[in-house]
Enzyme design. Structure first.
Site: not given
Ligand code: ARG
Length: 456
Positions: A22, A155, A276, A282, A289
Site C-alpha cells: 500500500s 421546473h 474550442s 466558443k 462542468e
Molecule cells: N497497509 C495496511 C492497511 O493499510 C496496514 C495494516 C496492516 N495490517 C495487517 N495486519 N496486515 O490497512
C-alpha cells in the site's frame, strides 16, 4: 521489505508483493505515522515498558527521518510493504536495536487506524476552511446583488421574481450545513485507537491517556475490536464530502446555464473559461462542468467505502487497506473543486439587465396579481382563477400583465383598479417579499451579513 518474516521460508513473489503493498498511496501519511510513533514511544518510556533513553533515541531518530523525508534527503522506498514498515525499517537501520523496540505493544492495525484519523482530522479542517472561503464569496456577491431582480424557477419554468442575492444565498445555506456536517464528523472521529493493538488490547501496563494527550485527541476508543476495525470516520467524511459535491454540482449546473446565450445572466472570467479547438467563438465553462462531473468520483468513493466495510467480520481485515485510496481521492477531489470554484465565482461578471429582461417575460408576477385581488377581499381560489384568465388573455393579445389594459382586467373581475399596476411591477413584487427567509433586498442584505459573520 516485510516486518513479518519469522514463520516464512520463501520470499513473497513480486506480483504478490506489488498486489499486497500500500506504500504507493499510504506514503502520504508519513508525518502522521511518525507523529504517532513518537507519541507511542514516549508513552512506552514513561510507563517503563522501554527505558527512557531508548524512548529518547527512538524520538530523535524519528524526528531525523521526518526532516529527511521533508527535505527530500530521504526518499520513501516504494518496495516497502507500507509506510509503517518503511518508517520502522528506516529507524532500525539508523539507530539499531532501540528501533526494534518501537513496535512493543502495538500492531499495524491500531497504527494504521491512528494514522488515518490523524490525517483526516487535518483534512476535515482543510476542507472546512475552503468551504468557508466559498461561503464568504457568496455572502459578498449576495450583498452586492441584493436588489438585482431575476426570475425564480420551478421546473425550470419562470415562476416568481426573486433577487440574485437571494438565489446565491441558498447555496450559502447548503454550504453552512456542510460545515456543520464536517464539524460533527470531526467530533466523532476524535477518538484515539492506539492501544487496541492487533485486536485484543495488550498485557503491557500502557497508559493510553498519555498517547491520547500527546496526539491531541479528545478521548480514547473504548473497545479494542472497534478501535482497529472502525472506518465510520472515513465513510462519514466521504458522506459529508459527497453532499458538498451535490451542492457544488447543482451550483455548477446553474452557472453553466447562466453562461449560455439562452440565459446570459453571467459571464465567467477568461481565466476560468476555455475555448474550442475548432469553433473560434466558443467560451466554455469547463471548470463548472468538471466540478459537476467530478461529483461522480466522490459519490463513487463513498460507495467504495460502504461496500468495502459492509461484509467484513471483526476485527481488522486486509480489505480495509482499500479505505485509503477512496477517502484520499474524495478529499483531494473536493479540495481541488473548491479551490477552482471559489475564484471562478468570485470573478464572474453578473449581467443584471439580462436577468431583468428574463424576469419580464413568463408572467412571473401572476401570483402577485392574484395576491392583489385577495388583499382586496377576493378569496384566493377565485383570484387565482381570474388571474389565469388574464394570463390567457395576455397570450391571445401578445401582451404581458403590465401592458394589459385595465378594461381587460375589469372584464375578468370588477374589483380591479389602476392600482394593480404598481403592485405587479417586479421591483415592487420583490421588495414586498419581506417575510423572514424571503428575497426582499433588505432581507438579503441582513442574511448576507449573518452568513458572513458565521464564517469570519
Ligand atoms: N497497509 C495496511 C492497511 O493499510 C496496514 C495494516 C496492516 N495490517 C495487517 N495486519 N496486515 O490497512
Amino acid at each position: 521489505m516485510q516486518l513479518w518474516k519469522g514463520r516464512f521460508k520463501k520470499e513473497l513473489s513480486k506480483t504478490t508483493n506489488d498486489f499486497n503493498s500500500s506504500i504507493s498511496f499510504d506514503s502520504r501519511m508519513f508525518r502522521e505515522d511518525i507523529e504517532g510513533s513518537i507519541a507511542h514511544a514516549t508513552m512506552l518510556g514513561k510507563c517503563g515498558i522501554i527505558r527512557e533513553e531508548e524512548a529518547e533515541n527512538i524520538h530523535r531518530g524519528l524526528l531525523e527521518i521526518l526532516s529527511d523525508i521533508e527535505s527530500g534527503k530521504l526518499a520513501i522506498d516504494m518496495e516497502a510493504e507500507d509506510i509503517h514498515t518503511f518508517v520502522e525499517g528506516e529507524l532500525t537501520a539508523r539507530i539499531g536495536d532501540d528501533g526494534k523496540r518501537l513496535h512493543t505493544s502495538r500492531s499495524r492495525n491500531d497504527q494504521v487506524a491512528l494514522d488515518i484519523k490523524l490525517y483526516l482530522k487535518k483534512e476535515v479542517r482543510n476542507v472546512r476552511a475552503l468551504v468557508e472561503a466559498l461561503v464568504k464569496v457568496i455572502a459578498d456577491k449576495a450583498e452586492q446583488y441584493s436588489d438585482t431582480v431575476m426570475p425564480g424557477y420551478t421546473h425550470l419554468q419562470r415562476a416568481q421574481p426573486i433577487t440574485f442575492g437571494h438565489h446565491l444565498l441558498a447555496y450559502a445555506e447548503m454550504l453552512l450545513r456542510d460545515i456543520g456536517r464536517l464539524d460533527d464528523c470531526l467530533k466523532r472521529m476524535d477518538e484515539m485507537p492506539l492501544g487496541s493493538c492487533a485486536l485484543a488490547g495488550t498485557t503491557y501496563p500502557i497508559d493510553r491517556d498519555i498517547t491520547r494527550s500527546l496526539l491531541g485527541f479528545d478521548r480514547v476508543t473504548n473497545n479494542s475490536l472497534d478501535g482497529v476495525s472502525d472506518r465510520d470516520h472515513c465513510i462519514e467524511f466521504a458522506g459529508a464530502l459527497s453532499i458538498i459535491m451535490v451542492h457544488l454540482s447543482r451550483f455548477s449546473e446553474e452557472i453553466i446555464m447562466w453562461c449560455s446565450w439562452e440565459f446570459k445572466f453571467i459571464e465567467l472570467d477568461d481565466a476560468f473559461s476555455t475555448g474550442s479547438s475548432i469553433m473560434p467563438q466558443k467560451k466554455n465553462p469547463d471548470i463548472a462542468e468538471l466540478v459537476r462531473g467530478k461529483s461522480g468520483r466522490v459519490f463513487g468513493d463513498t460507495m467504495t467505502l460502504l461496500t468495502v466495510m459492509k461484509g467484513i467480520a471483526l476485527a481488522y481485515n486486509k480489505d480495509m487497506q482499500e479505505d485509503k485510496e477512496a477517502i484520499f481521492d474524495a478529499v483531494d477531489t473536493v479540495k481541488m473543486c473548491l479551490t477552482a470554484f471559489t475564484p471562478m465565482l468570485d470573478t464572474m461578471r453578473v449581467i443584471p439587465e439580462n436577468m431583468r429582461r428574463a424576469a419580464a417575460g413568463g408572467f412571473i408576477n401572476a401570483t402577485d396579481v392574484a395576491d392583489w385581488l385577495t388583499k382586496h377581499g377576493v378569496p384566493f381560489r377565485d383570484a387565482y382563477k381570474a388571474t389565469g384568465e388574464l394570463v390567457a388573455r395576455c397570450i391571445e393579445l401578445g401582451l404581458d400583465l403590465e401592458s394589459l389594459p385595465i378594461e381587460e382586467y375589469q372584464k375578468v373581475c370588477d374589483v380591479f383598479t389602476d392600482d394593480v399596476y404598481r403592485a405587479i411591477s417586479l421591483e415592487y413584487c420583490v421588495s414586498q417579499r419581506t417575510a423572514f427567509g424571503g428575497p426582499a433586498p433588505e432581507n438579503v442584505r441582513a442574511q448576507a451579513q449573518r452568513v458572513r459573520k458565521i464564517v469570519e
